[in-house]
Design a protein around this motif. Structure first.
Motif, PDB file in Angstrom:
ATOM      1  N   ASN A 111       0.723   0.819   0.948  1.00 33.47           N
ATOM      2  CA  ASN A 111      -0.338  -0.009   0.381  1.00 33.47           C
ATOM      3  C   ASN A 111      -1.732   0.563   0.618  1.00 33.47           C
ATOM      4  OD1 ASN A 111       1.432  -2.093  -0.551  1.00 33.47           O
ATOM      5  ND2 ASN A 111       1.646  -2.776   1.580  1.00 33.47           N
ATOM      6  N   LYS A 161      -5.179   2.242   0.359  1.00 31.58           N
ATOM      7  CA  LYS A 161      -6.098   2.540  -0.745  1.00 31.58           C
ATOM      8  C   LYS A 161      -7.195   3.519  -0.322  1.00 31.58           C
ATOM      9  CE  LYS A 161      -5.524  -1.797  -3.289  1.00 31.58           C
ATOM     10  NZ  LYS A 161      -6.228  -2.966  -3.908  1.00 31.58           N
ATOM     11  N   SER A 173      -1.000   3.759  -4.273  1.00 35.30           N
ATOM     12  CA  SER A 173      -2.171   2.887  -4.418  1.00 35.30           C
ATOM     13  C   SER A 173      -3.463   3.572  -3.987  1.00 35.30           C
ATOM     14  CB  SER A 173      -1.990   1.604  -3.585  1.00 35.30           C
ATOM     15  OG  SER A 173      -0.845   0.901  -3.974  1.00 35.30           O
ATOM     16  N   SER A 215      -3.734   7.904  -8.948  1.00 37.69           N
ATOM     17  CA  SER A 215      -4.582   6.711  -8.805  1.00 37.69           C
ATOM     18  C   SER A 215      -5.948   7.028  -8.202  1.00 37.69           C
ATOM     19  CB  SER A 215      -3.880   5.678  -7.908  1.00 37.69           C
ATOM     20  OG  SER A 215      -3.555   6.248  -6.649  1.00 37.69           O
TER      21      SER A 215
END
Length: 1094
Positions: A244, A246, A268, A294
């Motif tokens: 998860n 970022k 992510s 991403s």
């Protein structure tokens, strides 16, 4: 944050912005329920929590009064605190040190009473190397914990893992923090933001748990943590790692080689910083970024990249269609601007600063932020300012343009309007400020500082209606200050050559917060209109030519924090009205305005609490200012040269210790026992000094002074102090300079002064006796040692030269030292002042003194520190008189061995010391000749060889000493014609040569014989005399040895010689006796009477 800081912030690193916003938002949301007297508040905080907060308040130093609102019974109404609206429990404590900061020895344990605390921010304060308090682990309700940049050291306590509700934890930029085991992170099950930048993780166990035991983690910052490839090795389970995440920051570590494979599972990830990862050695770099589609922000600063890495065989940036922010700064990208960036349509921010680009920058329509600082661009036209219609931020500092900032009219019309808002061109341009810059009508910030700009400030700059920040400091701008529009908030025109007066129109700049006009040539009075600028926080007007009185309207500036009018020609009276509304004033400097008089009542209590106060050279009355008694937060107090008389007031002793205290050059008297002595905290960013020189203080140095273990500079010179140096001074482990000269101190020099930190030790002009303490050899960084004008005795120790290798000044003048000059002094390669005069030194001058490299041209100037603008006195005999050098002492190169018992010749090797400006060998027993090549000492302006036993001619090369202004060769045995020409032609005082009976020629009255070449004739006579004496001695020795040798071997010859000698003596004796007898008989017959003088 000031607008100027904002300008730099926008152009620089933005990665910490998210954390700040989270902190502010959390606090703001909570504060909406409890803000400043909200009528809905029906509960008050508990007494237990109120007391705990007050204990914390009293445990810290709060110079800028961050906690000034912490008064009264309801702590829920105090600033920086938020309480639960039902229970009254303290839930949030926001004490971020932004503009001001708290100082403490530790975080007071009283905060452990805040059991319901959810939000704690102590970042930016200073807890001075203390440990993270263990009670933090007991605050289990915490959601937000920010302890960044607070000066913590030691091991991170493992019980922080008990904070299972924690969502944000920031320990960054505590340089002394170490993690020994990361297993505690597994307990932070709710954590989303973890920032450990600058924490030492290089030796931590269980590093893998940090990467896959916190599934909720969204941000992980591990910059500058001492990590290596081993910490990202195969032991990490790539299938579980940080799915998860970022935001990942791994910059400034020790990674090299292939990039880890776990990046491919970070689906992510939007932010990645791998700065200082040497990607030039990474074989899988070509495919690396394609595995993270991403990504929107990528930092690859200082990664060893060059143009080849930007080409398609290695990496096609154009395929990274999501990249909005790309940082490739401090790499090795050179030459033409890489065309690959023109195809990255998503790119909004591009940082290529610190490379070697030098050509035309293409137009990139979607780009809004471009930083090309620190490249090799030669002209401003290469940036295409007039073609970049959509660019909002341009950084082009440090490019050293070779031509002026001038654009052709063709380029000016390429855009119908310009979006540019922030323009950085500092340290690069020269020439004048171009008028066309006003066409950039949307500019909010301009930085053209330190660019050697000349000419006047264009009036057109003043018409930029959106301009908020203008920095033109440190140039060579001239002329008057133009009129500016009212939107400007920060104006810095300091360090130029601007003239004229400060415009009255400044009173219209309602948004102005910071005004910097220092170090110009501004004249006239300070405009009274400045008093109407309600937002003004900083006013720097120092070092101009301002005159007139200070307007009383200045006292209306309620937000003013910094005020500096020093080094002008202001006059008149400063009264209480000038400070009427200075509620926030922290910094006040009116020093060096000699006609300025402070006239306030004895009972005046100022509305401010100053941190910095300088009234040097102002008239403040003969009494120590009584109003200073109320200033309990002073870090700097300078009342030097203020004509204060009498003893120090007794109330001063109860003041907190003032780290930087200067009371020098007054007429203060009495003991030193009333110096500020109350407890305080150190470490405020100011150098700790105590300057009390040039007063009339008496009695002994008090032991109470020894509590100043923070001191770096101590000067008690030129007072009337008596007694011995207290032993407790050895506690001052940080002392850099100790100056106790020109007092009446006595006894032996104690070993306590041998502080390893000392660079300067001045004990001269006292009454010390005995030998030098051996402990002084431990002063390995000592650059100045002055023990002159005492009664010290014994030999000069060998260790002075062997151990004190950084010595620049060695002065043992006028003591009772005996023995020879130690040859170890020749190892002092930094020595530039050697003064051993007026002792009882014997022997010859060491030839090895030629090795004193600092006295030789082009060999360096020794180990000199200029870190403090402070006058260090060095007394030297120069030009035959005692001179005191202060700010220019480091320019003096002098050797003084006069008034000793030195013998032998002047070593010709001394003439290699061509950097010497003074050489004094007078009043010794030196013999032989003045070295012929003394003319090589080209910098000499003072030469004294008088009162020795020198012979021969004065060398003609002495005429080459073009700086020579003092010469004394008197009372020697010099002979021949005095050389003439050049500099010697100006030295016409006959006393220079008196006492040399065989000297002749001007300026003496006796004329010289008609010698062809005086120096050659002198040498020939000397050589002939030498040969004559040698022949006589050899003849005598040969004849004597020949006769004695024959007599030794011929017995008959010896007998005949002795018989002949005996007969001759008998004959002479008989003849003398007969002659005497006849004379007596003749006298009696004639009876001669003595004759009288007429």
């Amino acid at each position: 944050m000031s607008k100027k800081s904002e300008l730099g912030f926008i152009m620089g690193n933005q990665r910490g912005l998210g954390l700040h916003l989270i902190s502010i938002c959390l606090f703001f949301i909570a504060a909406t329920y409890t803000c400043c007297g909200d009528g809905n508040i029906s509960v008050v905080c508990s007494e237990k929590e109120r007391v705990a907060l007050l204990k914390f308040k009293h445990s810290v130093r709060d110079d800028l009064e961050m906690l000034s609102s912490w008064v009264g019974n309801d702590c829920c109404r105090w600033g920086s605190i938020q309480c639960d609206t039902v229970t009254g429990n303290v839930e949030s404590l926001y004490l971020r040190g932004d503009e001001g900061y708290l100082v403490g020895n530790e975080v007071n344990a009283s905060l452990a009473e805040l059991k319901h605390l959810k939000h704690l921010d102590l970042s930016g304060n200073d807890f001075q190397g203390s440990r993270i308090p263990k009670f933090i682990g007991s605050l289990k309700q915490l959601i937000y914990l920010n302890l960044s940049n607070v000066g913590f050291e030691g091991i991170i306590p493992h019980n922080i893992g008990n904070l299972s509700n924690l969502k944000l934890f920031d320990l960054s930029w505590n340089g002394g923090l170490v993690a020994d085991d990361m297993a505690w992170t597994s307990g932070l099950s709710s954590l989303e933001h973890l920032v450990l930048s600058s924490v030492d993780l290089g030796r931590a166990q269980n590093m893998d748990m940090l990467f896959y035991m916190i599934p909720s983690l969204k941000e992980l910052s591990l910059s500058d943590c001492g990590l290596s490839n081993a910490d990202l090795g195969p032991s990490l389970n790539s299938s579980k790692i940080l799915r998860n995440i970022k935001h990942l920051d791994l910059s400034n570590n020790y990674f090299q080689g292939p990039l880890p494979g776990f990046f491919q599972n970070m689906s992510s990830l939007t932010f990645l910083d791998l700065s200082s990862f040497n990607l030039s050695l990474t074989w899988n770099f070509a495919n690396f970024l394609s595995t993270i589609p991403s990504l929107s922000e990528l930092h690859l600063s200082d990664c060893g990249l060059d143009k080849t890495h930007l080409s398609s065989p290695h990496l096609n940036f154009s395929r990274l269609f999501n990249i909005h922010h790309l940082d490739l700064s401090r790499n090795s990208i050179e030459g033409a601007f890489p065309s690959v960036f023109t195809n990255m349509s998503s790119l909004r921010v591009l940082d290529l600063s610190g490379n070697m680009l030098n050509s035309w920058v293409p137009v990139m329509p979607n780009l809004i932020h471009l930083d090309l600082s620190g490249n090799d661009f030669k002209q401003i036209g290469d940036f295409g300012i007039w073609r970049q219609c959509h660019l909002k931020h341009l950084g082009a500092s440090y490019n050293h343009f070779k031509i002026e900032m001038i654009e052709s009219t063709e380029n000016i019309t390429e855009c119908s309007q310009y979006a540019l808002e922030w323009l950085h061109l500092s340290s690069c341009s020269n020439g004048t400020i171009p008028d066309p810059i006003a066409r950039l009508a949307n500019l909010r910030g301009i930085d053209l500082s330190s660019s050697s700009l000349t000419g006047q400030i264009p009036e057109s700059l003043g018409r930029l209606k959106y301009l908020e920040v203008l920095d033109l400091s440190s140039n060579q701008l001239t002329g008057p200050i133009p009129t500016f529009l009212g939107n400007i908030s920060e104006l810095d025109l300091s360090f130029n050559q601007l003239n004229g007066s400060i415009p009255e129109s400044f009173g219209n700049l309602a948004a102005l917060t910071h005004l910097h006009l220092s170090s110009n040539r501004l004249t006239g009075p300070i405009p009274s209109s400045l008093g109407g600028l309600a937002s003004l926080q900083t006013v720097w007007l120092y070092s101009n030519l301002l005159n007139g009185t200070i307007p009383a309207s200045i006292g209306q500036l309620a937000k003013l924090r910094y005020l500096d009018f020093s080094n002008n020609s202001l006059e008149g009276v400063v009264s209480e009205a000038h400070f009427a509304n200075f509620f926030m004033l922290k910094y006040l400097d009116t020093s060096s305005n000699t006609k300025l008089t402070f006239n306030v009542s004895r009972d005046w209590r100022p509305p401010f609490q100053l941190v910095f106060l300088r009234l040097k050279s102002c008239t403040i009355g003969t009494e120590f200012p009584h109003w200073i008694r109320s200033q309990r937060k002073l870090n700097v107090l300078d009342l030097s040269k203020a004509q204060i008389t009498g003893p120090l007031p007794t109330w001063l002793r109860k003041m907190p210790i003032i780290p930087c205290l200067d009371l020098s050059h007054n007429k203060l008297s009495g003991p030193l026992t009333n110096l500020p002595n109350a407890a305080t905290y150190g470490g405020y960013g100011f150098v700790s000094v105590l300057f009390l020189e040039n007063n009339f203080f008496n009695e002994s140095i008090p032991r109470s002074l020894c509590i100043r273990i923070d001191l770096e500079y101590l000067d008690l010179s030129k007072n009337r102090l008596t007694g011995k140096i207290p032993k407790c001074l050895e506690n001052m482990k940080r002392l850099y300079t100790m100056i106790l000269s020109s007092n009446q101190l006595s006894g032996v020099i104690p070993s306590s002064v041998a502080l390893n930190s000392l660079h300067r030790l001045n004990l001269n002009d006292n009454d010390f006796i005995g030998e030098l303490p051996r402990e002084l050899e431990n002063l390995r960084v000592l650059s100045m040692l002055d023990l002159g004008d005492n009664r010290l005795s014994g030999n000069i120790p060998e260790w002075v030269g062997k151990k004190l290798t950084y010595l620049v000044v060695l002065r043992l003048h006028k003591n009772n030292f005996t023995g020879r000059i130690p040859e170890s002094l020749c190892k002092s390669s930094n020595l530039q002042i050697l003064d051993l005069a007026h002792n009882n030194l014997e022997g010859t001058i060491p030839i090895c003194l030629r090795k004193l490299k600092a006295m030789v041209s082009n060999s360096g100037s020794g180990h000199i520190d200029y870190s403090l603008d402070y006058d260090v006195n060095v007394d030297q005999v120069m030009k035959g008189v005692d001179l005191e050098y202060t700010k220019t002492w480091y320019m003096v190169y002098n050797m003084d061995l006069s008034s000793n018992k030195l013998v032998g010749e002047i070593p010709v090797e001394l003439t290699a010391l061509s950097k010497l400006v003074g050489l004094n060998l007078s009043n010794n027993h030196l013999t032989g000749y003045i070295p012929d090549n003394i003319g090589n000492m080209m910098n000499l302006f003072s030469l004294d060889l008088s009162r020795n036993e020198l012979i021969g001619m004065i060398p003609p090369s002495m005429t080459a000493l073009t700086f020579l202004s003092h010469l004394n060769l008197s009372h020697n045995n010099l002979s021949g014609r005095i050389p003439t020409g050049r500099q010697l032609q100006t030295l016409i005082d006959p006393s220079i040569y008196e006492g040399n009976k065989d000297l002749c020629g001007p300026p003496l009255c006796n004329n010289c014989p008609n010698w062809d070449n005086p120096i050659t004739t002198g040498k020939k006579k000397y050589k002939a005399a030498e040969e004559s004496y040698a022949n006589i001695i050899c003849g005598f020795a040969t004849g004597f040895c020949g006769i004695i040798g024959v007599l030794l071997f011929k017995k008959q010859w010896r007998r005949n010689l002795f018989m002949f000698a005996e007969e001759t003596m008998d004959t002479i004796y008989v003849a003398v006796v007969v002659r005497v007898r006849k004379m007596k008989i003749l006298r009696k017959r004639n009876h001669i009477e003595p004759m009288e003088c007429t």
